[in-house]
Structures are given as structure tokens and as C-alpha cells.
Write an enzyme that holds these catalytic residues in place. Structure first.
Site, short mmCIF file in Angstrom:
data_model
loop_
_atom_site.label_atom_id
_atom_site.label_comp_id
_atom_site.label_asym_id
_atom_site.label_seq_id
_atom_site.Cartn_x
_atom_site.Cartn_y
_atom_site.Cartn_z
N HIS A 279 10.46 -7.23 2.33
CA HIS A 279 9.11 -6.67 2.52
C HIS A 279 8.10 -7.77 2.82
CE1 HIS A 279 7.50 -7.64 -1.55
NE2 HIS A 279 8.69 -7.33 -2.00
N ASP A 291 9.03 -13.50 -3.53
CA ASP A 291 8.83 -12.05 -3.49
C ASP A 291 7.76 -11.72 -2.45
OD1 ASP A 291 8.85 -9.36 -4.07
OD2 ASP A 291 7.79 -9.55 -5.97
N GLU A 325 5.65 -2.71 0.08
CA GLU A 325 6.61 -2.42 -0.99
C GLU A 325 5.94 -2.46 -2.35
OE1 GLU A 325 9.63 -3.26 -4.11
OE2 GLU A 325 8.00 -4.54 -3.49
N GLU A 326 5.01 -3.41 -2.52
CA GLU A 326 4.52 -3.71 -3.87
C GLU A 326 3.73 -2.57 -4.51
OE1 GLU A 326 5.66 -5.83 -5.59
OE2 GLU A 326 6.09 -7.69 -4.56
N ASP A 353 15.47 -8.71 -1.75
CA ASP A 353 14.19 -8.66 -2.46
C ASP A 353 14.38 -9.02 -3.94
OD1 ASP A 353 11.54 -8.30 -3.11
OD2 ASP A 353 11.68 -6.11 -3.22
N HIS A 424 5.49 -12.00 -9.23
CA HIS A 424 4.15 -11.39 -9.32
C HIS A 424 3.13 -12.31 -9.98
CE1 HIS A 424 5.88 -7.00 -9.05
NE2 HIS A 424 6.28 -7.77 -8.07
#
Lengths: 457, 457
Positions: A279, A291, A325-326, A353, A424
Site C-alpha cells: 500500500h 509500512d 490501506e491505513e 505489508d 505506525h
């Protein structure tokens, strides 16, 4: 008769061993190409260092889409196109703040917080309230009468004893996802969540909060592990303490985003598709290197390596850099919807991912016979450190295709020890990625996709 | 008769499965203890951050020995003792320098060099000479007549296409070890060696030079990869260029060092020994975190975990922090000599000296039947990510015991992708070690040693 049978068996065995040898030689060529000439690491440097954060709806998203188009063209795609979709547009606003308010003068250092993605803001006046700490939803339910008017602090630790850290994440993430709404039902005014990490630093880790329909939407923030431990002691020792939260998040109207898609047209079955992707979006507070910049550049690298080696797949290979995606997965939903509407024939969909770390295998989700076919290729993949094919699953993005039209799916399984250190958080930067580990992930993906393309599923 | 046989078979199978279950439960307990309560990471922090470099003969060595004694006592060793040995005492002296001397004014940045371990110094006047670059010993031999009076630059790259980076190291390291003497035989006055690394930075990587008896000893230094590429271009484009080297290394008289040994006495066979260890010394220019602080703290952690869990091994477990692996291996030689002189019975010796990275298996070197026994335990170890038992070998230190008295030996095989980024360079610091990866290495070691102790070899 027996003689003929033996001859047939011998031929079969010869053919099999010839196929194995050809596969093994071809995979070695692919690995050599990627380990010697990969562009993945340089691609990742450009994506993370010149664009950086790229949450859906942001300027970074727009720049990243342009980058993706160019990177796929440079890799040699037969064609590159955009697939439009509406994406949510959540913004953090000015940096959030958390202040401890107490009659005591000691330990007044502010907490380092990060609003959770999709969280509502506190408004200009902020939220100031006493704090109740709970270790679990069970404790929340038991102490429901104490919650009204308070800020709930979910201090649930990541389990240390899982060898695979995704199991710890799967165990803990409900406090991030559901914590706000479950506390709001008891009258809480905000929640603070211990970050989903094993890290030894103090970065707060964001990620989506999922508000339930039947509860007030209250602000939700994360804190790092050092602050969480400090805060927990403070709560126990200072009953007069209150927490003042100021977050400035906003949900703006949905806007336009795109999946970025590059293809190599299949030579024999151009209408059969094999998808590989990551993503393109990332959280707003980091460079999104692991990520999922890593998954994007690895997917592009598969295409580049095939082109550089003159490998023309039988089926059409689609590299998809998924949008959003997030905090919505609208890109994946669009891709799956369109595949279904057009009645496309998808052979396999592979995602990366789970970080650009040294690969150990693949998660797979498909019918047993297809899985068995992939497992039969283990000897071809073991020389590249790939031995773990036992887990069921695929990625979030390819999961939409799997559910929509039953496409067999898989996800690269890198070593997971370091992933949640940076996941994240602001520490998810280019420097946390190792060039060879990233490349070996691309080797793994290119090898598996090669076998699926050559032999079908 | 058949009935009896079946019964016996059934019992055998029951016993086997019971043993497997007990082993599996015990290993899980060990893993949980280490992943929850390990002291390895904190031990490593103290060793690297309060002591740091600890080359044989240095003050750091003396401090590290004291640290080792205390750490083993704190871990609960039944007894801790020192095993004295004479160690070489090489010092780098004041920081080495390399200056390009040329009529051209461009590109005059100095090279960032590091003298190789055990190298002679240049003397106060330094060495200034033209440079000849060679890619291999073959090229050196072909161009032998050009070498006299020059500095030889070995610009042999690490091979990218080996999946296991130790194979690249094994391939390239001869230029560091033998390069000086082979060039000196043709009249070279010094050598510069391209560092043995895949790293994307410019750190020079040191390591021992091995002077031959039949050649003059000439100074030897390493340069990082960016400088090597820059230097190579410069050599090609600027025939007037000379290189001025100043190194201040000295070999002082041998001095006293020690292996630091902590034990748990065996409950059934106290005179049978199982050794586990790493080396306590490190190169002088780094903290020696991966090489080999990691191996030391993992070995201590094995002992600590057994003690914490009340596991009393049948055989005597010896944790050995070996002296002087980097530039002499005198500690390992002493340990093996004494074992032989005392006719000690050694069941197995395990080393960790390949970095504190996520473990993948073990290298093993022993008779086929013993190896087969260890391989039969694979299902017990696979849940901890340990699948790779195919490679032959052990570490440098346990190798002495293996050669002296035939002790079966092994070495932890961590993932190797990041190791040569930091190996023997200033970047080998505590921050490059991940807590959980370090701990999982200790889990692997403790599990294998537990099985060897329980079932013998």
C-alpha cells in the site's frame, strides 16, 4: 508392460527433475539480478525521503501516486494506469498535547501522545478529566460505574512470549480499535491507549480507531511504553491528578485517491491475472518505510527484475500500489469491486505489508490443493531462507479480492521481531530498513510469483 | 508374539511422545522465562556502554573480565573462576591518517582508514608512495613487476549474490589476512584493503592481518566502501597521485588475560562438561555489541534462565567468556589445552559469535550419528524459528576444543544480512542490537543445550 511403466515413470521423473532444475536455475537468476542490481532500496529512499508521509487525502498521497507511476514506468512496465477511488481525509491538525494537572509539583513532564487515526479532536477547549487505568475490557466492565466523566487509560501490554510478534499485535490491537467506543458507552470522555509495541523507546504508535455506531465518538490517543509505565505509577500515587488533552484532528470530506497499477502483459493467458502489491499510503507521522514503502518498492522490483531478465510471464502480472490501506482500505475495495464487476480471472494475489525485514516464508490462504502445490515448491525456496508456509492469511489489501471472488492469496512473512518497534510510529524511517533484507523480500516474492505463473495454481 | 511386539512398540512410541512433550513443555518454559525476564539486553548495555572496547591487553579487557565475573555471579552461577592465559597486546596508537598527495587540487578529502589489527605502524615519517589497485591476487601476481615501492590497494568486492553473507566474508577475507604479505613479497611498502562489508555507509572495518614468516611486515589499513569507490576512480584518473599513510600501531609485550568461566554443577554427571560461550574481547574501535558482546550475554542468560527456573542440568554447564578471540584466540587455546591435559570429558561445545540477530538455526560439526540426533530434535526447535541445521562448522573458540579432543561443536546461526554492516567497525554498537532478537538467540541456545544435556549426544 512393466518395462513400459518403468520407462514412463522414468520419463516422468526426468521431466519433473528437469522442471525443478529449470525452476531452480531461473529463480537463481532472479535472485542474482535483484541482489546485484535492485532499485528497491533507492526507490524507497526517494519515496521516504523526498515525499515521506502520505496519508490518504494528503499532498503526500498525490506526490506518492506520481512517484509510483514514474517508478513503475522506470521499472519497464508495459503500461501504467491509475484506478480512481474515493478516500477518507482525516487530518491530525496541529500537534496534539497532553498535560498532567496536579497539586503535586513533581513529575510534571508532559506525556508524548499521538492521536489515533480517524479519531475526533477534543475541540479548542480540550478535555480535562481524572483518569482511570484499566488493564483489560474485563476490568473496564467490572469498574463501569467509575468510568463516567473520566479518561480511560488502557494499559494492556504486548505479550512478550509470542515468538511471532503479529500474534501479540492481534491480541492487543482491540484496545486501539474498540477501546474508545467501549469506554464511551460507560460515559468516558476520552481514551489513552498504551502503544502496540515491544519497543525500548518512547514513541507513541498511532493506527485506526474504529468507532461503533451506538456510542458517542470520543477522542483517542496513544502513548509510548516509557510514558505508559510512568503514567501508570502516577495514577496510582496521585489521586488528585487530572489529564488535559488537546487534539486537533478533523475528518474532512472524502477526496479522490488512486491505486497505481503497472503491468506486464501475459504471453499465453493475458486475461489471467496475478497481483502483487503493497500500500502506497502511510501514517502522517512517519516516513512509512517498513509500512509499507517496503512492500511497494519490492513489488515494483519484481516487475523490474522480470523485465531486466527478459522473463515474460504467461499470465498478466499486475503490480498494485494500493490507496488508503491505513484508514479505510478503499483502494483495495475498489480493486476487488472492479475485478468482480468485470468478471476478471485472478490466479493469485500476493501482498507485502509486514515490513522490509529478512524474509522467512509466506502466509497463504486458498483451497488445500492449491496450498499443497505451493508447499511442494518449498525445496526451491529454502535456499533463500524461506521455510515457513504454515500460517493462514493474506494481507488486508488482497483480502478484499479473496473475499470478493475467492482469489488464492498470500503475504510475505518477514522476520517480525523489529516490526512493531517502528509500526505506525515516527521511527518508521528509511534508516530502519536494511538494503539486503529488503531485496531478499523481493527475491522471495519474485520467486513465488514465477512458480505460480509457470505452473498455475 | 506379535501382540507383545506391538505392545512394546506402542510403549516405545508412548515413551517417545511423552519425552517429546516434556521437552516441548520445558523448552516453552525456558523461552517464556527468557522472553519475559531476560537480563541479556541490560547486561549488554552495561558491557558496551560503560566499558565499550575491550581488546586483549587493554584496560577495557580488565574491566570486562570483572564485569563478566559479576554478571555470572548475578546470574546465579554455582561458582565463577578465571582461567589465566598470556594474550597479545596490540595497540592502534593515535588515530591513523591517510592523505592523497597530487598536483591536482580537486578531490583532496582524506580517506577514512583504520589500521588492521596486528598491523605494524608506518613509523613517525609515515609511508608515502604511488598506489596500484588490484582486484585479486591473480591480478597482483600478473602485475608483480609494477608493485615494488608502491602501496597495493586490494579492491575486491563482497559478493552480493550469496544469500548467507558469511560466504561472502569467507570469500573476501583472504585479502585482509594475506594481502600484506603477498604484496610485500613483490616489494610493496603498504596495503590498503577494501572493507569486508555490504554496508551502505563509509566505516572502515578492521580485523586481523596475518603476516607470513617469509615476507617483510608492511603496514595494512582498511577503507570503507564509499572511499574505496572514490579512491578507485582517483587512481584511474590521476596517475601523479600518491598516498601518504600514517599509522601508529605497536605490538607491546604479551600480557595476562583470562577466560571468565561460570558453572552450574551437573546433578548426575558432574564430570561431563557442556560448554557455551562467546568471546569477551572486541576490537578497539567499537563497542563490540554484536561481536561478541551478544554471544557473552546470551551465554550468561542461558545460565540465568536455568537457575531462575530451577533447572539443574545432568552435566556440568560451563559458560565461558573467551579471551582474545579477535587477534590471537589464546583464551580458546588455553581452554582446549587444559581440557586435554586434565582429560576432561566434553559432551558438546556451543558458541555464539555471529551476531545477536534473529536466530535461524545452528551450524554443527560432529560425527554423523550425533548430528542426526540433533537433527531429530528439529520439530522441538522449529516453533522458535530454528530450521537451518545443514551447515557444517562451529565457532573459532570452540574449534580449539573440537580439534584438541574431538568435542562435538556448534554455533548459533543468526540471520546474517546485517552482520557485516557492523562487523569490526565503529558502527558495532548497542543500538544496532534488537532486544528480542538477542533474547531469541539465547532461547535457541538454551533449548539446544537443554536437549543435549537431557539426552546426551
Amino acid at each position: 508392460m512393466k518395462k513400459h511403466l518403468l520407462l514412463i515413470l522414468a520419463c516422468g521423473s526426468f521431466q519433473f527433475s528437469f522442471a525443478q532444475t529449470k525452476d531452480s536455475v531461473d529463480i537463481r537468476r532472479i535472485a542474482n539480478e535483484i541482489l546485484s542490481n535492485s532499485k528497491a532500496y533507492d526507490d524507497l529512499r526517494v519515496l521516504t525521503k523526498t515525499i515521506g508521509a502520505r496519508l490518504a487525502g494528503s499532498q503526500g498521497m498525490v506526490k506518492a501516486e506520481k512517484w509510483g507511476v514514474n517508478a513503475l514506468k522506470a521499472a519497464g512496465a508495459d503500461s501504467v494506469y491509475l484506478q480512481e477511488c474515493m478516500v477518507p481525509h482525516w487530518i491530525r491538525g496541529t500537534k496534539e498535547q497532553a498535560r498532567i494537572i496536579s497539586n503535586r509539583r513533581d513529575m510534571v513532564a508532559p506525556l508524548n501522545i499521538a492521536a489515533l487515526g480517524n479519531s475526533v479532536g477534543t475541540g479548542a477547549k480540550g478535555v480535562t478529566a481524572p483518569v482511570i487505568e484499566v488493564k483489560s475490557f474485563e476490568e473496564l466492565d467490572q469498574r463501569a460505574v467509575e468510568v463516567k466523566g473520566k479518561i480511560v487509560f488502557y494499559n494492556y501490554p504486548f505479550i512478550d512470549t509470542h515468538v511471532k510478534t503479529f500474534n501479540s499485535y492481534g491480541d492487543a490491537v482491540k484496545y486501539r480499535g474498540q477501546g474508545a467506543s467501549r469506554a464511551a458507552k460507560y460515559g468516558a470522555v476520552a481514551v489513552v491507549v498504551r502503544s502496540m509495541t515491544h519497543s525500548t523507546d518512547n514513541h507513541p504508535h498511532t493506527g485506526s480507531v474504529n468507532y461503533a455506531e451506538d456510542a458517542p465518538k470520543i477522542p483517542a490517543v496513544a502513548i509510548g511504553l516509557k510514558d505508559a509505565d510512568r503514567f501508570s505509577k502516577r495514577i496510582a500515587n496521585d489521586p488528585s491528578m487530572k489529564l488535559a488533552l488537546h487534539t486537533n484532528c478533523q475528518k474532512l470530506p472524502d477526496t479522490i485517491g488512486h491505486n497505481v497499477i503497472g503491468i506486464i502483459r501475459g504471453s499465453e493467458f493475458p486475461n489471467e491475472y496475478i497481483t502483487v502489491g503493497g500500500h502506497l499510503d502511510s501514517w502522517d507521522l512517519a516516513e512509512g518505510a517498513h509500512d509499507d514503502g517496503a512492500g511497494c518498492v519490492q513489488s515494483i522490483e519484481v516487475l523490474r527484475a522480470y523485465k531486466a531478465l527478459g522473463i515474460r510471464p504467461k499470465r498478466t502480472l499486475r503490480v498494485v500500489l494500493f490507496a488508503n490501506e491505513e484508514n479505510g482500505a478503499r483502494g483495495a475495495a475498489k480493486y476487488a469491486d472492479e475485478a468482480k464487476a468485470k468478471n476478471e480471472q485472478h490466479v493469485f494475489a500476493l501482498e507485502s505489508d509486514a515490513g522490509g525485514f529478512t524474509p522467512r516464508g509466506f502466509m497463504l490462504e486458498m483451497e488445500p490443493a492449491k496450498r499443497a502445490k505451493i508447499i511442494s515448491w518449498k525445496p526451491l525456496l529454502l535456499p533463500y531462507g524461506l521455510y515457513d508456509f504454515d500460517e493462514a492469511g493474506g494481507g488486508v489489501d488482497v483480502g478484499f479480492l479473496h473475499r470478493a471472488i475467492g482469489t488464492p492469496m498470500g503475504e510475505l512473512s518477514p522476520d517480525s521481531q523489529r516490526y512493531f518497534d517502528v509500526h505506525h510510529a515516527a521511527s518508521d524511517v528509511f534508516e530502519a530498513v536494511n538494503k539486503r533484507e529488503l531485496e531478499l523480500g523481493a527475491v522471495a516474492m519474485a520467486a513465488l510469483l514465477y512458480l505460480v505463473d509457470q505452473h498455475g495454481l
